[in-house]
Design an enzyme around this catalytic site. Sequence first.
Site, PDB file in Angstrom:
ATOM      1  N   ARG A  69      -4.769  20.075  12.134  1.00 37.92           N
ATOM      2  CA  ARG A  69      -6.059  19.991  12.256  1.00 37.92           C
ATOM      3  C   ARG A  69      -6.190  20.418  13.896  1.00 37.92           C
ATOM      4  O   ARG A  69      -6.065  19.265  14.724  1.00 37.92           O
ATOM      5  CB  ARG A  69      -6.560  18.433  12.161  1.00 37.92           C
ATOM      6  N   ARG A 119      -7.749   6.203  -2.018  1.00 33.24           N
ATOM      7  CA  ARG A 119      -6.654   7.127  -2.483  1.00 33.24           C
ATOM      8  C   ARG A 119      -6.973   6.961  -4.212  1.00 33.24           C
ATOM      9  O   ARG A 119      -7.298   5.948  -4.621  1.00 33.24           O
ATOM     10  CB  ARG A 119      -5.346   6.902  -2.254  1.00 33.24           C
ATOM     11  N   TYR A 170       0.848  -1.249   0.088  1.00 30.88           N
ATOM     12  CA  TYR A 170      -0.012   0.164  -0.011  1.00 30.88           C
ATOM     13  C   TYR A 170       0.821   1.330  -0.039  1.00 30.88           C
ATOM     14  O   TYR A 170       1.679   1.517   0.794  1.00 30.88           O
ATOM     15  CB  TYR A 170      -1.032  -0.184   1.260  1.00 30.88           C
ATOM     16  N   LYS A 199       7.182   8.565   0.216  1.00 29.99           N
ATOM     17  CA  LYS A 199       7.590   8.979   1.690  1.00 29.99           C
ATOM     18  C   LYS A 199       9.091   8.398   2.027  1.00 29.99           C
ATOM     19  O   LYS A 199       9.818   9.182   2.803  1.00 29.99           O
ATOM     20  CB  LYS A 199       6.746   8.327   2.512  1.00 29.99           C
ATOM     21  N   SER A 240      -0.601  14.586   7.386  1.00 32.48           N
ATOM     22  CA  SER A 240      -1.566  13.795   6.383  1.00 32.48           C
ATOM     23  C   SER A 240      -2.882  14.072   6.673  1.00 32.48           C
ATOM     24  O   SER A 240      -3.255  13.906   7.740  1.00 32.48           O
ATOM     25  CB  SER A 240      -1.077  12.151   6.430  1.00 32.48           C
ATOM     26  N   THR A 279      -3.566  18.471  -0.265  1.00 33.60           N
ATOM     27  CA  THR A 279      -4.040  18.431  -1.938  1.00 33.60           C
ATOM     28  C   THR A 279      -5.068  19.512  -2.072  1.00 33.60           C
ATOM     29  O   THR A 279      -5.364  20.094  -3.005  1.00 33.60           O
ATOM     30  CB  THR A 279      -4.603  16.920  -1.905  1.00 33.60           C
ATOM     31  N   HIS A 311       7.348  17.697   3.867  1.00 37.50           N
ATOM     32  CA  HIS A 311       6.024  17.256   3.441  1.00 37.50           C
ATOM     33  C   HIS A 311       5.329  18.338   3.145  1.00 37.50           C
ATOM     34  O   HIS A 311       4.408  18.768   3.971  1.00 37.50           O
ATOM     35  CB  HIS A 311       5.640  16.385   4.715  1.00 37.50           C
ATOM     36  N   GLU A 354     -12.780  29.305  -0.050  1.00 40.75           N
ATOM     37  CA  GLU A 354     -12.356  30.752   0.705  1.00 40.75           C
ATOM     38  C   GLU A 354     -11.216  30.796   1.437  1.00 40.75           C
ATOM     39  O   GLU A 354     -10.908  31.618   2.059  1.00 40.75           O
ATOM     40  CB  GLU A 354     -13.620  30.500   1.959  1.00 40.75           C
ATOM     41  N   ASN A 355     -10.349  29.602   1.509  1.00 44.26           N
ATOM     42  CA  ASN A 355      -8.751  29.825   2.312  1.00 44.26           C
ATOM     43  C   ASN A 355      -8.145  30.778   1.303  1.00 44.26           C
ATOM     44  O   ASN A 355      -7.169  31.450   1.737  1.00 44.26           O
ATOM     45  CB  ASN A 355      -8.187  28.601   2.148  1.00 44.26           C
ATOM     46  N   CYS A 357      -4.980  16.482   6.226  1.00 43.47           N
ATOM     47  CA  CYS A 357      -5.099  17.801   6.907  1.00 43.47           C
ATOM     48  C   CYS A 357      -5.203  18.708   5.905  1.00 43.47           C
ATOM     49  O   CYS A 357      -5.065  20.180   6.155  1.00 43.47           O
ATOM     50  CB  CYS A 357      -4.159  18.319   7.963  1.00 43.47           C
TER      51      CYS A 357
HETATM   52  P1  GTP Z   1      -2.053  13.287   2.696  1.00 43.95           P
HETATM   53  O1  GTP Z   1      -1.984  13.296   1.111  1.00 43.95           O
HETATM   54  O2  GTP Z   1      -2.001  12.363   3.398  1.00 43.95           O
HETATM   55  O3  GTP Z   1      -0.691  14.010   3.018  1.00 43.95           O
HETATM   56  O4  GTP Z   1      -3.027  14.547   2.982  1.00 43.95           O
HETATM   57  P2  GTP Z   1      -3.565  16.061   2.659  1.00 43.95           P
HETATM   58  O5  GTP Z   1      -3.010  16.931   3.497  1.00 43.95           O
HETATM   59  O6  GTP Z   1      -3.096  16.217   1.245  1.00 43.95           O
HETATM   60  O7  GTP Z   1      -5.090  16.012   2.866  1.00 43.95           O
HETATM   61  P3  GTP Z   1      -6.101  16.310   1.989  1.00 43.95           P
HETATM   62  O8  GTP Z   1      -5.995  17.688   1.089  1.00 43.95           O
HETATM   63  O9  GTP Z   1      -6.501  15.220   1.093  1.00 43.95           O
HETATM   64  O10 GTP Z   1      -7.294  16.616   2.855  1.00 43.95           O
HETATM   65  C1  GTP Z   1      -7.973  15.605   3.544  1.00 43.95           C
HETATM   66  C2  GTP Z   1      -9.245  15.973   4.628  1.00 43.95           C
HETATM   67  O11 GTP Z   1      -9.158  17.371   4.810  1.00 43.95           O
HETATM   68  C3  GTP Z   1     -10.266  15.779   3.734  1.00 43.95           C
HETATM   69  O12 GTP Z   1     -11.532  15.284   4.354  1.00 43.95           O
HETATM   70  C4  GTP Z   1     -10.994  17.194   3.417  1.00 43.95           C
HETATM   71  O13 GTP Z   1     -12.091  17.321   3.048  1.00 43.95           O
HETATM   72  C5  GTP Z   1     -10.387  17.978   4.576  1.00 43.95           C
HETATM   73  N1  GTP Z   1     -10.351  19.434   4.161  1.00 43.95           N
HETATM   74  C6  GTP Z   1      -9.232  19.907   3.383  1.00 43.95           C
HETATM   75  N2  GTP Z   1      -9.139  21.242   3.209  1.00 43.95           N
HETATM   76  C7  GTP Z   1     -10.123  21.583   4.258  1.00 43.95           C
HETATM   77  C8  GTP Z   1     -10.661  22.873   4.534  1.00 43.95           C
HETATM   78  O14 GTP Z   1     -10.317  23.825   4.172  1.00 43.95           O
HETATM   79  N3  GTP Z   1     -11.742  22.857   5.663  1.00 43.95           N
HETATM   80  C9  GTP Z   1     -12.223  21.832   6.142  1.00 43.95           C
HETATM   81  N4  GTP Z   1     -13.036  22.059   7.173  1.00 43.95           N
HETATM   82  N5  GTP Z   1     -11.820  20.781   5.587  1.00 43.95           N
HETATM   83  C10 GTP Z   1     -10.725  20.601   4.960  1.00 43.95           C
HETATM   84 MN    MN Z   2      -2.678  14.863  -0.453  1.00 47.38          MN
HETATM   85 MN    MN Z   3       1.277  12.944   2.493  1.00 50.35          MN
END
Ligand code: GTP
Ligand code: MN
Ligand code: MN
Length: 613
Positions: free
Chosen positions: A428, A397, A229, A238, A280, A285, A258, A524-525, A282
């Site tokens: 978070r 994913r 995985y 990673k 991760s 993406t 990261h 909105e960010n 948070c």
């Molecule tokens: P990895 O790929 O595992 O490193 O994670 P990542 O940091 O890319 O996380 P990703 O952008 O996929 O976000 C994961 C979760 O955060 C999802 O459930 C999103 O809906 C939530 N999320 C992302 N941006 C926001 C935001 O601005 N507000 C809220 N409330 N949730 C958010």
């Molecule tokens: Mn991601």
């Molecule tokens: Mn990651």
Amino acid sequence: MTIIHERPRAETTTSQGDDAAGALRAWVDQVAALTQPDHVVWCDGTDRERHEITQTLLDEGKLIRLNGEYRPGSYLARSDPADVARVESRTFICSKRREDAGPTNNWVEPGEMKRELIEHFDGAMRGRTMYVVPFSMGPVGGRLSKLGVELTDSAYVVLNMHIMTRVGSAALAQIDAGDDWVKALHSVGAPLIDEAGVRHDDVLWPSSPDKYISHFPEDREIWSFGSGYGGNALLGKKSFALRIASVIARDEGWLAEHMLLIKLTNPVGRTFHIAAAFPSACGKTNLAMLRSTLPGWSVETLGDDIAWLRQGEDGRLWAINPEAGFFGVAPGTAAATNPNAMETIWGNTVFTNAALTDDGDIWWEGMTKHAPEHLTDWTGASWKPGLGRPAAHPNARFTVAAAQCPSIADDWEAHDGVPLDAIVFGGRRASNVPLVVEARDWEHGVFIGATVASEQTAAAEGAVGELRRDPFAMLPFCGYNMADYWGHWLAVGERLGDRAPAVFNVNWFRKGEDGRFLWPGFGENIRVLKWIAERLEGEGAASESPLGLVPAAGALDLDGTDVTDSDLDALFAVDPAAWNAEADLTEQYFATFGDRVPAPLRRQLAQLRRRLG
Ligand code: GTP
Ligand code: MN
Ligand code: MN
């Protein structure tokens, strides 16, 4: 696999090149002798190869072809239910000295670990094909790029590596020419022929209950066993681009992080490059693909997970995304929250552990408001709404080429990268941490990065929701002693001097007393990014808080949102009692690193306490 691509004879003329090609061949032969695969296939990275690998996986039932009308060229894989996320408890940093791995990593003496691994790898590929996957992290030949070779007995891994890295002959030619490269050995740990020589049927997702994700920083080697995985198996990601690369970066004076990477453009066309580190799942993406709700402001994507940062000749910090694709969290990805991601995955995408619709498309929680009436869940079982279990795994994913992203920046593959204007940390946090804070200077920024805490998500094993320290979002990814890593950040800042990017901290996840998110987030960010850009231009107004600089009254553009004054107050509230308690926890946390914590960080903690009163 019917066609075996034999490695072409080296055509290099220099003796150094012959040595390099010879060293690679010797390693491949040595691993093949140990693991005993039926075949060895040298990968060339071509589309033809990708089709063959895909066909093999389809023939074996390991991929499901999705309905071409909805999702052309796309496939669904279902993992073993015991192999769905990174296994941090089985991830090891095997530096020669324990203290070099530090208290945040699992450590085993390298000789002992290799002895244990050799026992596991002995015969591990019997009955399978071993693929030789030469790849480049970063554009081939780029100034910040690095090379690797993954040996794997998983065709699924090869398919994903094709998307996530630059696989093929161009990378191999660089290796032959004598460039350094990282050895990445991977086996799912499920031989098809047993000790008695009896051949067994394969399962759809081979893996082993014994898992090892082992790193040998001094040797620049990765040995991964037992998991197929994501971060456990796609070793360019990673394992290489963060754990091994962070050690190379320490030795060479740069940073492997990261972080997402974006280009922000303001209404008069000025661009800002911003890197952001969130743990991760948070929001990296999501922020990387942000679609602006403010007219005139736009975000383009450069990377969504990893950034390599190195000082350029102009003295500034330059950044690349070393990856070629996105391995994004599927659940929660929706047209309403991340339209660019939804458009990126229109086709040519591998989905893992998503749910399957009755007409052959994929679905996950949050994609649409209402779930379809019937689905096949990620385990292959029939599913209906109201069963009380999700249809897609929370860490499902998608793997897709970055080039398919509608918001990808033109220069995302620039060989020198892009010059960074700002670095953003975040996590978070339901409470305490304000929407946005600007660090006073680099040293304060490193303190903020070093003290990030975040609620645990489904991206790794462990109890979801628990608060844990995740400095620089690198807790699971730093290949050496975390306190030394902080010291390295401080040293890089000293070299950058007044050319250093500004540092900020954000939190999209603060909740009100009623449990709802106080900030609308997602598109909105852009309002927070706008304030950051205005600060970079010396315009945005800020006021002092004990934690750093926050937007002055009216400085954050909230026009057109439904954020109320009381929400805004709550988003920026600093509770001294709660922060003094955090400071106590930080002191305890620092203590776990003993005297390796750089003095400037202890000084920053003392200053924070003073400001809190
Ligand atoms: P990895 O790929 O595992 O490193 O994670 P990542 O940091 O890319 O996380 P990703 O952008 O996929 O976000 C994961 C979760 O955060 C999802 O459930 C999103 O809906 C939530 N999320 C992302 N941006 C926001 C935001 O601005 N507000 C809220 N409330 N949730 C958010
Ligand atoms: Mn991601
Ligand atoms: Mn990651």
